[in-house]
Scaffold this active site. Structure first.
Site, PDB file in Angstrom:
ATOM      1  N   TYR A 138      -3.734  18.008  83.159  1.00 25.33           N
ATOM      2  CA  TYR A 138      -4.556  18.897  82.340  1.00 25.33           C
ATOM      3  C   TYR A 138      -5.876  18.202  82.046  1.00 25.33           C
ATOM      4  O   TYR A 138      -5.934  17.233  81.283  1.00 25.33           O
ATOM      5  CB  TYR A 138      -3.816  19.210  81.044  1.00 25.33           C
ATOM      6  CG  TYR A 138      -4.387  20.356  80.228  1.00 25.33           C
ATOM      7  CD1 TYR A 138      -5.507  21.091  80.640  1.00 25.33           C
ATOM      8  CD2 TYR A 138      -3.790  20.718  79.030  1.00 25.33           C
ATOM      9  CE1 TYR A 138      -5.999  22.133  79.888  1.00 25.33           C
ATOM     10  CE2 TYR A 138      -4.274  21.775  78.262  1.00 25.33           C
ATOM     11  CZ  TYR A 138      -5.380  22.475  78.698  1.00 25.33           C
ATOM     12  OH  TYR A 138      -5.872  23.511  77.945  1.00 25.33           O
ATOM     13  N   LYS A 163      -4.808  21.679  85.979  1.00 28.68           N
ATOM     14  CA  LYS A 163      -5.235  22.683  85.004  1.00 28.68           C
ATOM     15  C   LYS A 163      -6.551  22.237  84.393  1.00 28.68           C
ATOM     16  O   LYS A 163      -6.671  21.119  83.905  1.00 28.68           O
ATOM     17  CB  LYS A 163      -4.172  22.855  83.916  1.00 28.68           C
ATOM     18  CG  LYS A 163      -4.520  23.906  82.872  1.00 28.68           C
ATOM     19  CD  LYS A 163      -3.406  24.044  81.832  1.00 28.68           C
ATOM     20  CE  LYS A 163      -3.773  25.102  80.798  1.00 28.68           C
ATOM     21  NZ  LYS A 163      -2.738  25.263  79.764  1.00 28.68           N
TER      22      LYS A 163
END
Length: 312
Positions: A138, A163
């Site tokens: 992320y 992400k």
């Protein structure tokens, strides 16, 4: 032998962690939240992540959330957990996740330190290699990657996704062009529907949807319209739902979590508006404004509040 690693696709569900008035966890509400997401077609469930107040739950609560999630999911969709923060805590979380046989985990940023690229690489590599579960990186806050760092991480077979929560389109184009379909590309921007047209054009075909926790029929109709090129429907949903909610969300830090709980409370799900500090609950004026938006969304885009999609 090559391990088959199915990757998350479509709209990803990020359930909240419902709290009672004394700020203990309402596990029954948590399970109902997950069931609601699955019934409404979410493709994967990510528990104890940002929307789930990852920063504020204990290790014992973390494990209990996994247990409760598995009880209700019953292998219908993949379960991912949030791991991160201090490296010692992140590694305990990966072990707990592996112990309970979830599909994988989303790696949240390291705690406090703003590391160098070799430091970020070492942090992520240690977490990714700690189990054989799928891992998703992320990018946000203290975890900003260069292409070289991501390329090195992509050599690890456990890494299945990236992400983005930063919004640097130039960097994301470099990433998708260099790595292609090696990774799942996930739009993790605040209220991802706002930026999804741009992300879709550069290869990000998956996203995490905050509003799917209370009006999932809007998320689904929005993505279907976007993919099919129904520009008028996309424009309508922006004007009716997405931009008005986004404007409320920008009013106060912490609304990324508390506004979701408010929306769920408005539609009658088993979630109160309580959040653990330092997140603050939604102010009454914003709650009332959100209620009006949701009412309009239900009238226009769903047949009933439960989320049966109309023919619009």
């Amino acid at each position: 032998m090559t391990v088959e690693r199915p990757i998350p696709t479509g709209i990803l569900g990020f359930p909240v962690t419902p709290m009672n008035e004394d700020l203990s966890i309402n596990y029954e509400g948590f399970q109902k939240n997950i069931e609601f997401l699955i019934e409404n077609g979410l493709n994967s469930i990510f528990i104890a992540c940002g929307a789930g107040e990852f920063h504020a739950i204990s290790e014992e609560e973390y494990e209990q959330l996994i247990i409760k999630a598995k009880e209700v999911v019953q292998n219908r969709v993949p379960i991912y957990t949030g791991v991160g923060g201090k490296i010692t805590e992140a590694l305990r979380q990966t072990k707990i996740s592996a112990k309970h046989g979830v599909e994988g985990y989303l790696i949240l940023p390291p705690y406090l330190i703003d590391p160098s690229q070799d430091g970020i690489f070492a942090y992520l590599k240690m977490i990714i290699k700690s189990t054989d579960l799928n891992a998703i990186v992320y990018q946000r806050d203290n975890c900003i990657l260069t292409l070289d760092t991501l390329k090195k991480l992509a050599e690890l077979p456990q890494l299945v996704g990236f992400k983005d929560g930063v919004g640097n389109i130039e960097t994301n184009v470099e990433f998708t062009q260099a790595l292609g379909n090696r990774l799942a590309w996930i739009n993790g921007m605040p209220l991802a529907e706002v930026t999804m047209p741009t992300y879709l054009n550069i290869g990000f075909d998956t996203y995490s949807s905050a509003i799917s926790n209370y009006i999932p029929f809007v998320s689904r109709q929005y993505l279907n319209a976007l993919i099919s090129g129904n520009h008028e429907k996309v424009k309508q949903i922006y004007e009716d739902v997405i931009f008005p909610i986004h404007n409320i969300r920008k009013q106060k830090k912490g609304y990324a979590v508390s506004l979701i709980k408010a929306g769920m409370n408005i539609v009658g799900l088993s979630v109160d508006t309580h959040v653990r500090p330092p997140i603050a609950p939604v102010e009454q004026q914003h709650y009332e404004a959100l209620a009006k938006i949701i009412e309009r969304a239900i009238e226009k885009y769903a047949e009933v509040p439960g989320g049966n999609v109309s023919s619009n």
